[in-house]
Scaffold this motif. Structure first.
Motif, PDB file in Angstrom:
ATOM      1  N   GLN A   1       0.826  -1.202   0.000  1.00 38.12           N
ATOM      2  CA  GLN A   1       0.000   0.000   0.000  1.00 38.12           C
ATOM      3  C   GLN A   1       0.866   1.260   0.000  1.00 38.12           C
ATOM      4  OE1 GLN A   1      -2.472  -0.571   3.441  1.00 38.12           O
ATOM      5  NE2 GLN A   1      -3.603  -2.282   2.534  1.00 38.12           N
ATOM      6  N   ILE A   2       1.969   1.243   0.738  1.00 34.69           N
ATOM      7  CA  ILE A   2       2.892   2.376   0.744  1.00 34.69           C
ATOM      8  C   ILE A   2       3.506   2.566  -0.637  1.00 34.69           C
ATOM      9  CG2 ILE A   2       5.142   3.140   1.637  1.00 34.69           C
ATOM     10  CD1 ILE A   2       4.267   2.051   4.370  1.00 34.69           C
TER      11      ILE A   2
ATOM     12  N   SER B   1      12.931   2.508   5.397  1.00 35.71           N
ATOM     13  CA  SER B   1      13.321   1.122   5.153  1.00 35.71           C
ATOM     14  C   SER B   1      12.334   0.442   4.206  1.00 35.71           C
ATOM     15  CB  SER B   1      13.401   0.363   6.479  1.00 35.71           C
ATOM     16  OG  SER B   1      13.657  -1.009   6.267  1.00 35.71           O
ATOM     17  N   ILE B   2      11.047   0.668   4.443  1.00 39.17           N
ATOM     18  CA  ILE B   2      10.014   0.102   3.568  1.00 39.17           C
ATOM     19  C   ILE B   2      10.138   0.674   2.165  1.00 39.17           C
ATOM     20  CG2 ILE B   2       7.520  -0.003   3.140  1.00 39.17           C
ATOM     21  CD1 ILE B   2       7.163   0.032   6.223  1.00 39.17           C
ATOM     22  N   ILE B   3      10.340   1.979   2.072  1.00 37.61           N
ATOM     23  CA  ILE B   3      10.461   2.635   0.769  1.00 37.61           C
ATOM     24  C   ILE B   3      11.678   2.119   0.017  1.00 37.61           C
ATOM     25  CG2 ILE B   3      10.938   4.866  -0.333  1.00 37.61           C
ATOM     26  CD1 ILE B   3       9.129   6.115   1.871  1.00 37.61           C
TER      27      ILE B   3
ATOM     28  N   ASN C   1      10.858  -1.306  -1.287  1.00 42.85           N
ATOM     29  CA  ASN C   1       9.902  -1.212  -2.391  1.00 42.85           C
ATOM     30  C   ASN C   1      10.567  -0.774  -3.692  1.00 42.85           C
ATOM     31  OD1 ASN C   1       7.733  -2.036  -0.828  1.00 42.85           O
ATOM     32  ND2 ASN C   1       6.987   0.035  -0.419  1.00 42.85           N
ATOM     33  N   LEU C   2      11.679  -0.053  -3.590  1.00 42.57           N
ATOM     34  CA  LEU C   2      12.425   0.373  -4.777  1.00 42.57           C
ATOM     35  C   LEU C   2      13.375  -0.705  -5.287  1.00 42.57           C
ATOM     36  CD1 LEU C   2      13.294   4.040  -3.720  1.00 42.57           C
ATOM     37  CD2 LEU C   2      11.828   3.374  -5.638  1.00 42.57           C
ATOM     38  N   GLY C   3      13.441  -1.834  -4.564  1.00 40.11           N
ATOM     39  CA  GLY C   3      14.363  -2.895  -4.948  1.00 40.11           C
ATOM     40  C   GLY C   3      15.759  -2.696  -4.409  1.00 40.11           C
ATOM     41  N   LEU C   4      15.903  -1.825  -3.421  1.00 39.52           N
ATOM     42  CA  LEU C   4      17.189  -1.554  -2.794  1.00 39.52           C
ATOM     43  C   LEU C   4      17.253  -2.257  -1.447  1.00 39.52           C
ATOM     44  CD1 LEU C   4      17.147   2.293  -3.486  1.00 39.52           C
ATOM     45  CD2 LEU C   4      18.361   0.559  -4.831  1.00 39.52           C
ATOM     46  N   LYS C   5      18.426  -2.345  -0.860  1.00 44.37           N
ATOM     47  CA  LYS C   5      18.510  -2.912   0.477  1.00 44.37           C
ATOM     48  C   LYS C   5      17.787  -1.986   1.448  1.00 44.37           C
ATOM     49  CE  LYS C   5      23.065  -0.988   1.709  1.00 44.37           C
ATOM     50  NZ  LYS C   5      24.428  -1.325   2.201  1.00 44.37           N
TER      51      LYS C   5
END
Length: 353
Positions: A67-68, A181-183, A186-190
């Protein structure tokens, strides 16, 4: 009780340093410096969308990460509930400062100058005399890193003011870290990516007070802008005023009890290479009611260079959409020009031939 306010006329406007003084003088006509040009004044159409359009994310929902992600893609802003942060005490001390403190006492904490987020009690955002003034007073607290924190610059009343501010600062830091951290994921980063880029976070907590205005259709409490840093966390009282620009229309975000509004800022848009957009927003004012908001800004140090994440541009089909920038230079340009949508961010865009 607040100190008695002397009558104020437009002819004396240059002597004024606080909007609340002007509002409580019961003027019927606004000084020119607060009047927005017709193109930027509030419009009736701003309430045309349903307030439910603003995404609301329950952090206890197993689907909250997804959702974020959707909210960041579509809005650049969202509200969170079940976030674990108590907001009542911080709202109480903020309202107490503006409503119950005599002016001469408040002036002990006045900002030494304007621009560049000077700590203390102020009204003007930028020194540029060509920028229309906002209908707003504020108190800016420098809370992190600890080397910037000088509690002697914060009020001593009530007796637990400084304790409440310190606890709120820590709680909002943890919440911002959780969201970033969630963002990042979600971007495919650590998960620690954005936090590591930011480094020694600079956190400011700003009390914004928007007094009643005799001509609210001519002014803005805060002009349209996107925030400069990584992410902003906003708490409000129950008076409407926050608007977001969505698909070319202004959307009024009705307050939601105990919710915190998350607003993506410009450095996150750069880091995400434009996948996520920072949110353009503004504040309206009210003819009868005062509005309070408490903004927590989570920003990099001025010496940090921000650029699109290498992992997001390291492929034949992915190219950087923004030039890298030293955050201190970004801030200087933002304040030098004054708030105007994404003017400072747009200057960093790379346009393909």
């Amino acid at each position: 009780m607040a100190a008695a306010i002397a009558a104020v006329t437009p002819e004396k406007e240059e002597e004024l340093v606080r909007v609340q003084v002007l509002a409580e003088s019961k003027i019927s006509k606004l000084p020119e410096r607060y009047i927005q040009p017709p193109s930027t004044r509030p419009t009736p159409s701003s309430t045309s969308r349903s307030p439910s359009s603003i995404p609301v994310v329950d952090l206890c929902d197993p689907q909250s990460d997804w959702q974020i992600d959707q909210a960041c893609l579509q809005w650049g802003a969202f509200r969170i509930i079940n976030h674990g942060v108590s907001v009542d005490d911080i709202k109480n001390i903020a309202l107490g400062f503006f409503r119950d403190t005599p002016l001469e006492v408040k002036m002990r904490y006045k900002c030494p100058d304007v621009g560049f987020a000077s700590e203390g009690y102020g009204s003007l955002m930028v020194a540029n005399s060509e920028v229309v003034s906002d209908w707003r007073d504020y108190f800016d607290h420098h809370t992190l890193p600890m080397s910037r924190r000088k509690v002697e610059n914060w009020p001593e009343f009530p007796s637990n003011y400084r304790k409440i501010m310190a606890e709120y600062s820590e709680n909002m830091k943890k919440l911002a870290q959780r969201l970033l951290s969630i963002i990042s994921k979600n971007l495919g980063l650590k998960s620690s990516y954005i936090e590591e880029v930011i480094g020694d976070v600079h956190q400011n907590i700003v009390f914004n007070y928007y007094p009643p205005c005799p001509q609210p259709d001519l002014v803005l409490g805060l002009q349209a802008h996107s925030d400069m840093g990584a992410v902003s966390l906003l708490v409000e009282n129950d008076v409407c005023g926050l608007e977001f620009l969505k698909d070319g229309e202004w959307v009024l975000a009705h307050p939601l009890p105990d919710a915190i509004t998350v607003i993506l800022a410009d450095q996150t848009e750069i880091l995400s290479n434009g996948r996520y957009k920072s949110a353009i927003h503004r504040a309206l004012v009210n003819a009868k009611l005062s509005r309070l908001s408490i903004a927590t800004f989570y920003d990099p140090p001025k010496s940090t260079t921000i650029a699109p994440a290498f992992e997001l541009i390291n492929s034949p089909n992915s190219h950087p959409q923004y030039r890298g920038v030293t955050y201190g230079d970004f801030v200087s340009n933002w304040y030098g020009d004054g708030p105007d949508g994404k003017r400072t961010l747009d200057a960093l865009r790379i346009f393909s031939k």
